[in-house]
Design a protein around this motif. Sequence first.
Motif, PDB file in Angstrom:
ATOM      1  N   THR A   1       0.844  -1.194   0.000  1.00 29.22           N
ATOM      2  CA  THR A   1       0.000   0.000   0.000  1.00 29.22           C
ATOM      3  C   THR A   1       0.879   1.244   0.000  1.00 29.22           C
ATOM      4  OG1 THR A   1      -0.001   0.106   2.413  1.00 29.22           O
ATOM      5  CG2 THR A   1      -1.810  -1.117   1.411  1.00 29.22           C
ATOM      6  N   ALA A   2       0.299   2.362  -0.398  1.00 27.88           N
ATOM      7  CA  ALA A   2       0.996   3.649  -0.287  1.00 27.88           C
ATOM      8  C   ALA A   2      -0.039   4.688   0.087  1.00 27.88           C
ATOM      9  CB  ALA A   2       1.659   4.016  -1.606  1.00 27.88           C
ATOM     10  N   LYS A   3       0.407   5.750   0.782  1.00 26.22           N
ATOM     11  CA  LYS A   3      -0.551   6.777   1.143  1.00 26.22           C
ATOM     12  C   LYS A   3       0.022   8.162   0.889  1.00 26.22           C
ATOM     13  CE  LYS A   3       0.604   6.429   6.059  1.00 26.22           C
ATOM     14  NZ  LYS A   3       1.979   6.054   5.737  1.00 26.22           N
ATOM     15  N   VAL A   4      -0.868   9.135   0.944  1.00 28.94           N
ATOM     16  CA  VAL A   4      -0.450  10.510   0.725  1.00 28.94           C
ATOM     17  C   VAL A   4       0.666  10.847   1.709  1.00 28.94           C
ATOM     18  CG1 VAL A   4      -1.236  12.918   0.848  1.00 28.94           C
ATOM     19  CG2 VAL A   4      -2.705  11.162  -0.167  1.00 28.94           C
TER      20      VAL A   4
ATOM     21  N   LYS B   1       1.682  13.696  -3.293  1.00 33.35           N
ATOM     22  CA  LYS B   1       0.889  14.848  -2.874  1.00 33.35           C
ATOM     23  C   LYS B   1      -0.598  14.515  -2.917  1.00 33.35           C
ATOM     24  CE  LYS B   1       0.588  18.840  -5.210  1.00 33.35           C
ATOM     25  NZ  LYS B   1       1.120  19.962  -5.994  1.00 33.35           N
ATOM     26  N   ARG B   2      -1.002  13.893  -4.001  1.00 39.53           N
ATOM     27  CA  ARG B   2      -2.405  13.470  -4.113  1.00 39.53           C
ATOM     28  C   ARG B   2      -2.475  12.085  -4.724  1.00 39.53           C
ATOM     29  NH1 ARG B   2      -3.116  18.695  -5.980  1.00 39.53           N
ATOM     30  NH2 ARG B   2      -4.000  20.037  -4.380  1.00 39.53           N
ATOM     31  N   LEU B   3      -3.559  11.400  -4.351  1.00 42.25           N
ATOM     32  CA  LEU B   3      -3.773  10.038  -4.840  1.00 42.25           C
ATOM     33  C   LEU B   3      -5.214   9.907  -5.321  1.00 42.25           C
ATOM     34  CD1 LEU B   3      -2.537   7.403  -2.218  1.00 42.25           C
ATOM     35  CD2 LEU B   3      -2.222   7.302  -4.678  1.00 42.25           C
ATOM     36  N   TYR B   4      -5.402   9.259  -6.437  1.00 45.14           N
ATOM     37  CA  TYR B   4      -6.763   9.018  -6.924  1.00 45.14           C
ATOM     38  C   TYR B   4      -6.924   7.540  -7.238  1.00 45.14           C
ATOM     39  CZ  TYR B   4      -6.440  14.037  -7.792  1.00 45.14           C
ATOM     40  OH  TYR B   4      -6.252  15.384  -7.657  1.00 45.14           O
ATOM     41  N   VAL B   5      -8.052   6.990  -6.783  1.00 45.95           N
ATOM     42  CA  VAL B   5      -8.383   5.619  -7.178  1.00 45.95           C
ATOM     43  C   VAL B   5      -9.782   5.647  -7.773  1.00 45.95           C
ATOM     44  CG1 VAL B   5      -8.866   3.275  -6.358  1.00 45.95           C
ATOM     45  CG2 VAL B   5      -6.864   4.497  -5.500  1.00 45.95           C
ATOM     46  N   LYS B   6      -9.976   5.023  -8.908  1.00 42.24           N
ATOM     47  CA  LYS B   6     -11.245   5.054  -9.650  1.00 42.24           C
ATOM     48  C   LYS B   6     -11.756   6.492  -9.796  1.00 42.24           C
ATOM     49  CE  LYS B   6     -13.036   0.608  -8.036  1.00 42.24           C
ATOM     50  NZ  LYS B   6     -12.466   0.427  -6.756  1.00 42.24           N
ATOM     51  N   GLY B   7     -10.839   7.401 -10.040  1.00 34.25           N
ATOM     52  CA  GLY B   7     -11.226   8.781 -10.297  1.00 34.25           C
ATOM     53  C   GLY B   7     -11.480   9.613  -9.049  1.00 34.25           C
TER      54      GLY B   7
ATOM     55  N   VAL C   1      -8.260   9.945  -2.798  1.00 24.15           N
ATOM     56  CA  VAL C   1      -8.238   9.068  -1.615  1.00 24.15           C
ATOM     57  C   VAL C   1      -6.941   9.290  -0.829  1.00 24.15           C
ATOM     58  CG1 VAL C   1      -9.665   7.224  -2.624  1.00 24.15           C
ATOM     59  CG2 VAL C   1      -7.210   7.215  -3.006  1.00 24.15           C
ATOM     60  N   ARG C   2      -6.860   8.699   0.374  1.00 27.94           N
ATOM     61  CA  ARG C   2      -5.660   8.834   1.198  1.00 27.94           C
ATOM     62  C   ARG C   2      -4.669   7.705   0.923  1.00 27.94           C
ATOM     63  NH1 ARG C   2      -4.267  13.013   3.470  1.00 27.94           N
ATOM     64  NH2 ARG C   2      -3.033  11.764   4.930  1.00 27.94           N
ATOM     65  N   LYS C   3      -5.210   6.576   0.451  1.00 31.87           N
ATOM     66  CA  LYS C   3      -4.395   5.378   0.427  1.00 31.87           C
ATOM     67  C   LYS C   3      -4.746   4.522  -0.783  1.00 31.87           C
ATOM     68  CE  LYS C   3      -3.723   1.479   3.497  1.00 31.87           C
ATOM     69  NZ  LYS C   3      -4.136   0.807   4.712  1.00 31.87           N
ATOM     70  N   CYS C   4      -3.754   3.838  -1.345  1.00 29.42           N
ATOM     71  CA  CYS C   4      -4.073   2.878  -2.399  1.00 29.42           C
ATOM     72  C   CYS C   4      -3.445   1.539  -2.046  1.00 29.42           C
ATOM     73  CB  CYS C   4      -3.577   3.363  -3.757  1.00 29.42           C
ATOM     74  SG  CYS C   4      -1.792   3.557  -3.866  1.00 29.42           S
ATOM     75  N   ARG C   5      -3.984   0.463  -2.632  1.00 29.05           N
ATOM     76  CA  ARG C   5      -3.531  -0.871  -2.243  1.00 29.05           C
ATOM     77  C   ARG C   5      -3.431  -1.790  -3.452  1.00 29.05           C
ATOM     78  NH1 ARG C   5      -8.433  -4.532  -1.484  1.00 29.05           N
ATOM     79  NH2 ARG C   5     -10.180  -3.168  -1.879  1.00 29.05           N
TER      80      ARG C   5
ATOM     81  N   PRO D   1      -4.081   3.407  -9.373  1.00 31.74           N
ATOM     82  CA  PRO D   1      -4.203   4.804  -8.956  1.00 31.74           C
ATOM     83  C   PRO D   1      -3.590   5.787  -9.952  1.00 31.74           C
ATOM     84  CG  PRO D   1      -2.428   3.735  -7.753  1.00 31.74           C
ATOM     85  CD  PRO D   1      -3.022   2.696  -8.657  1.00 31.74           C
ATOM     86  N   ALA D   2      -3.913   7.056  -9.735  1.00 38.58           N
ATOM     87  CA  ALA D   2      -3.189   8.146 -10.379  1.00 38.58           C
ATOM     88  C   ALA D   2      -2.506   8.888  -9.246  1.00 38.58           C
ATOM     89  CB  ALA D   2      -4.153   9.060 -11.119  1.00 38.58           C
ATOM     90  N   ILE D   3      -1.230   9.189  -9.413  1.00 42.25           N
ATOM     91  CA  ILE D   3      -0.456   9.786  -8.332  1.00 42.25           C
ATOM     92  C   ILE D   3       0.086  11.134  -8.752  1.00 42.25           C
ATOM     93  CG2 ILE D   3       1.732   9.550  -7.050  1.00 42.25           C
ATOM     94  CD1 ILE D   3       1.258   6.630  -6.780  1.00 42.25           C
ATOM     95  N   GLU D   4      -0.064  12.117  -7.864  1.00 44.96           N
ATOM     96  CA  GLU D   4       0.600  13.406  -8.088  1.00 44.96           C
ATOM     97  C   GLU D   4       1.742  13.504  -7.105  1.00 44.96           C
ATOM     98  OE1 GLU D   4      -3.318  15.889  -9.029  1.00 44.96           O
ATOM     99  OE2 GLU D   4      -1.815  17.045  -7.900  1.00 44.96           O
ATOM    100  N   LEU D   5       2.909  13.862  -7.586  1.00 45.01           N
ATOM    101  CA  LEU D   5       4.053  14.027  -6.696  1.00 45.01           C
ATOM    102  C   LEU D   5       4.244  15.510  -6.395  1.00 45.01           C
ATOM    103  CD1 LEU D   5       6.538  11.514  -8.352  1.00 45.01           C
ATOM    104  CD2 LEU D   5       5.099  11.155  -6.341  1.00 45.01           C
TER     105      LEU D   5
END
Lengths: 262, 406
Positions: B243-246, B262-268, B271-275, B280-284
Motif C-alpha cells: 500500500t501507499a498513502k499521501v 501529494k495526491r492520490l486518486y483511485v477510480k477517479g 483518496v488517502r491510500k491505495c492498495r 491509482p493516479a499519483i501526483e508528486l
Amino acid sequence: MIEQDLRELEEKSIFIIREAKAKFGNVAALWSMGKDSTAMLTLARKAFLGKVPFPVIHIDNGIDFPETYAFREELAKKWKLDLIVAESEIKPEISGYSCCGANKTEALKRVMDEHGFDALIVSIRRDEHSIRAKERYVSPRDRNFKWNYKEQPAEVWNDYSSKLDSKGHLRIHPLLDWNEIDIWNYIRKNKTPINPLYYSNKGYRYRSLGCTHCTVPIKSNAKSIDAIIKELKDTSVEERSGREQDKERQYVMEKLRSLGYM
Amino acid sequence: MKIKRVTLLGHKDHGKSTLIGNLLISTGTATKDRINEARRISRSLGRQFEPAFILDSFSEEREGGLTIDTTRVQIRYKDIGFEFIDVPGHEELIKNMISGASYADFAVLIVSAKRDEGIMDQTKRHLFLAKIFGIKKIIIAVNKMDSIGYSEERFGSVAKSIGAYLEKIGIDSRDYEAIPISAYGSENLVKKSDKMKWYRGKTLLDILYEMGREKEKKPKNNFRMIIQGESDGRYFGRVVSGTAKVSDEIKILPRNDWGRIKRLYVKGKSVRKCRDGDNPAIELDEELKFNPRGMVALPRSEEFNASRRFMALIFATEPMRSESTIKFIGNQIRARIKFIDEISTTDGERKKMRGKELAPLKAASVEIILEKEIPAENFNESQELGRLLFYSGEALSGVGIIERKL
Ligand SMILES: Nc1nc2c(ncn2[C@@H]2O[C@H](COP(=O)(O)OP(=O)(O)O)[C@@H](O)[C@H]2O)c(=O)[nH]1
C-alpha cells in the motif's frame, strides 16, 4: 448469469483503457449510445479523472431512434465529449443482417482514414456470443478490417501487442470480461445516464440497441435499473435471442464473414 | 462474486467438452433449451445423448467446418464463480494456449484412463507451462473410469505417473490432487459416485471450491506500482503489492529519482491510500523530468537493487538463441542467454546443454545477462515482477520466470 466482482472488472478495464492511451498515438472509441459503450465512457472518465481523453465515434446511418439522438446530444454536452459523427448511408441493396456490417464498415473506414486513428476502443463482451471467444484484449485488424484470429499475436500476462501492419489498426476491448448483468450493476452503482429505450414502455423494452431497422424489443415491465437487474437474474434467455432461428443463423454467418472467418 | 479461472488441459477426445457439458447440466447452469437442443443434435446424428453438445460452439462449427471456441463458461458453485478456459489442443499453436492459460488460477488436467489413451506429450508440456504461469493448484482428473471397470489400480497408476512428472518439474505434492471421474456418467463431478467407493476424496467441484476458498498465500511485499504512463502531470499505474498513502516518499526504479505523494486518486476519486489491485493516479510534489512508463515505484526507504543478471527457467515457443530480446513490464531490452541445462518438457529430465539454440517446446535453465538493469524480483516473491517474455523480432519466442537474481 454470474455477477462478477465489480472492483476487479473495473480496475482491469481502467488498466486497459489507460494502456491504449499510453501506447498508441491516436486512439478513438466507438460509441453507440448503448449501455456497454456508455459504461465504457464512465470507466474512461474514472481512468482520466473526469474527462474522456479521446474522440468518440458514432456511426450514424440516420435511422437510429429519436431517443438515441437526444441521448447523444445530452451526454456529449454533459461529459464534454469530442464527438465525431460518421454518417453512413443505407444502401438499399444491402439489407437485413448484413446491414450493420457492410453499411457501417464503410463509414468507419472513412473516419479512421480521415483522422488517422490507429487504435479503436470497442465495447464488446465475451458473453455476447461464442464468436467472441477468441478475441483478445488487444486485437489487430487489417486494412479491410479483417480479423485473422489464427495469426493473432500471443497475449500473455497483461502484455498487449502493439504489432500493427502499416495500414491496419488495433481493436481495444476493455469490457471483454464483463457480463451483461455486470454492466447493469455498474451503471446502477455509478448512476451512469442511460438511453431511455432500455426501460419498459407499454410492456416492451430494448435489451440491446441497434438502429430502427433490425432492433426488436422484448416483453418486459422493467421501468428502472433495479427492475432490469432483477429481470436478468430471473431470465434464462440469452441477450441476443428473441430473434428467429434462421435470422440468428444468418446473423452468425454474416458476422463470421465480416470477421474474416470465410 | 469472486471469479476463479480454471484452465482445462488435456488431449482431444479425453473428455473436456463432456466434462463441461455435464457440469453445466448438473449445476443447473445450462438452460432447458440448450439441453433439448443437445438432445436433438445427438438424436439427429444417431447417437446417445452427448453432453458435449451443450456447448454452443457446435452448430457453428458444423455450419462452416470451423473450430470456434465455446462461449465463456462460468459456473457458480456455492459462493464462488468458476470460469473454465478451454485450451486449444494440439492442432493450434502453443501461443494460443498460453494466451488463455496465463490468466488462470487453477488447472484441471483431464486424462483418459483407457489403456490406449493415457497422457500425451503435449499435455505434459501444458503442465510445464502451468508451472511457469504460477498456476497455484492442479487437479488431475482421471476420466472414463467407466470404461475400465472403475479400477482403483488403473487410476492409481495413471495418477502416480503424472504425479511423478509434476514432482520432477518442481511442483509440490501439496499443490496437486488426483480424482477418478466419469465425465460422461457425471461421476464424482458434483455428486460422489457409488461405483468408486474406494475413492475417499471429494468431488471435482468440491476440490475446486476448497482451492477457491483457500486464502492466497501472497508473500508480504512492500509497495510496488508498475507505472503505465503520465497525463496532466499525474502518474498512472497498477499496484501489484503493498500500500501507499499521501505524503509517502516513493522512488522510481531503475532511475532512482524520488518524490513525495501529494495526491492520490483511485477510480477517479481522491483518496488517502491505495492498495494491491488498485490502478491509482499519483501526483508528486514535484513533476518528474522523464516519462516513467514501464518503471516501478516503491518506498524510498527500501533497499532495492535493480539487476541485470538472473538465473531463470524458460520455455521456448519458437527457436531461442543466445542473442535475444526480453520484455519486462512492457520494456524491450537486449539480452544474452547462457544455456545451462535443457529440461525435457515430457519427462522432466535435465541434461547439460551444448548447443546455442533452444528448440520450440523445450525448456531450459539459463543465465540471462541484460544490457541494462531492471527492477525485477524473484518469481516466488513477486509473480508480476518475476516474469519475462522473450522476443525474436516482433514475435514471442518464449516465456520465463526469474528463479534467482545474481
Ligand atoms: N466411456 C466414456 N467415454 C467418455 C467419457 N467422457 C467422454 N467420453 C467420450 O469421449 C469422446 C470425446 O469426448 P469429448 O468431451 O468430446 O472430448 P474433448 O475432445 O476432450 O472435448 C466422446 O465420444 C465422449 O462421449 C467418460 O467418462 N466415459
